[in-house]
Design a protein around this motif. Structure first.
Motif, PDB file in Angstrom:
ATOM      1  N   PRO A 152       0.972  -0.952  -0.028  1.00 49.42           N
ATOM      2  CA  PRO A 152       0.168  -0.162   0.104  1.00 49.42           C
ATOM      3  C   PRO A 152       0.767   1.292   0.095  1.00 49.42           C
ATOM      4  N   ARG A 153       1.942   1.266   0.460  1.00 48.90           N
ATOM      5  CA  ARG A 153       2.705   2.361   0.336  1.00 48.90           C
ATOM      6  C   ARG A 153       3.383   2.735  -1.052  1.00 48.90           C
ATOM      7  N   VAL A 154       3.289   1.723  -1.798  1.00 57.09           N
ATOM      8  CA  VAL A 154       3.775   1.896  -3.140  1.00 57.09           C
ATOM      9  C   VAL A 154       2.560   2.707  -3.899  1.00 57.09           C
ATOM     10  N   VAL A 155       1.335   1.990  -3.714  1.00 60.38           N
ATOM     11  CA  VAL A 155       0.045   2.524  -4.250  1.00 60.38           C
ATOM     12  C   VAL A 155      -0.056   3.886  -3.909  1.00 60.38           C
ATOM     13  N   ARG A 156       0.031   4.188  -2.566  1.00 61.65           N
ATOM     14  CA  ARG A 156      -0.165   5.686  -2.170  1.00 61.65           C
ATOM     15  C   ARG A 156       0.919   6.582  -3.025  1.00 61.65           C
ATOM     16  N   ARG A 157       2.084   6.161  -3.114  1.00 66.68           N
ATOM     17  CA  ARG A 157       3.183   6.880  -3.649  1.00 66.68           C
ATOM     18  C   ARG A 157       2.810   7.160  -4.980  1.00 66.68           C
ATOM     19  N   TYR A 158       2.510   6.374  -5.938  1.00 68.89           N
ATOM     20  CA  TYR A 158       1.994   6.327  -7.105  1.00 68.89           C
ATOM     21  C   TYR A 158       0.705   7.462  -7.233  1.00 68.89           C
ATOM     22  N   LEU A 159      -0.207   7.212  -6.359  1.00 68.70           N
ATOM     23  CA  LEU A 159      -1.545   7.988  -6.664  1.00 68.70           C
ATOM     24  C   LEU A 159      -1.060   9.557  -6.419  1.00 68.70           C
TER      25      LEU A 159
END
Length: 241
Positions: free
Chosen positions: A132-139
């Motif tokens: 989820p850390r990766v998803v948030r960074r991309y978003l």
């Protein structure tokens, strides 16, 4: 291109337009996470790291050659569940995913589709095997955080909950208060399809090439698109009705 059920010719996107909550897989439908940062190399690096710790025999030959980081991670977890080794390996994969996020390639039409659904009041969530850390960074990089927050459900150190287990989908449904039949899951792998079916959620397959399309159809997906453009048009048509 859309793929319809063989029994009768129907509009394969009609459930898409009616969905009240849409759950997105991340890597594939929303972006190509490893577009500029090879997933195969990441898997190889994880294998090399294990071998450097004297754990060459921990993986089978097929697992070592899988070229899929999640295959390596799952294999280690099966043999050493809830161990420090698994925690460290998962964190190494997360760091690689974070690096990959900087060069991730947005899936064509994904951003306007997300914004259109948000504009018409459809709630969105992400249910993924990525961190989820990766998803948030991309978003954040795309200005899309507000379209999903706080509904991002991704990989934890409880790796038994990775798809095809429906855990992340069920978490998303519970958090949004959505009935499974009112939701829609967009995914690009058979594991996404299996998880959606287990949770009772309608499934829309996205396949950027014929190989991925065949895998989805062979797994039983009845609606597959090779572009999100017709989905966007279906949502816009529904909004104008």
């Amino acid at each position: 291109m859309t793929v319809e059920t063989e029994k009768e010719p129907i509009d394969p996107l009609r459930s898409t337009a009616r969905a009240r909550v849409v759950l997105w897989d991340f890597d594939g439908p929303l972006c190509r996470l490893f577009a500029g940062h090879s997933a195969e190399r990441v898997a190889g690096d994880l294998v090399t790291w294990l071998e450097g710790r004297g754990l060459h025999g921990l993986l089978t030959e097929a697992e070592r050659e899988s070229l899929d980081p999640h295959v390596v991670l799952r294999a280690v977890d099966r043999r050493h569940p809830n161990s420090d080794l698994v925690a460290e390996l998962e964190e190494r994969l997360t760091q690689e995913e974070l690096r990959a996020a900087a060069s991730a390639m947005p899936t064509p039409y994904a951003d306007p589709l997300i914004r259109t659904w948000t504009a018409v009041g459809v709630r969105l969530a992400i249910a993924t095997n990525n961190s989820p850390r990766v998803v948030r960074r991309y978003l954040e990089s795309r200005g899309l955080v507000a379209c999903f927050a706080p509904h991002v459900y991704g990989r934890t150190q409880e790796l038994r909950h990775l798809k095809p287990d429906p855990h992340c989908i069920v978490r998303a449904l519970n958090a949004t208060g959505a009935a499974p039949e009112s939701a829609l899951m967009i995914g690009d792998t058979p594991s996404d399809l299996i998880a959606a079916r287990s949770a009772g959620v309608p499934f829309l397959g996205y396949a950027r090439n014929e190989r991925k399309g065949k895998l989805l159809r062979d797994a039983g997906a009845t609606t597959v698109v090779d572009s999100l453009e017709p989905v966007l048009e279906a949502v816009r048509t529904r909004a104008r009705a």
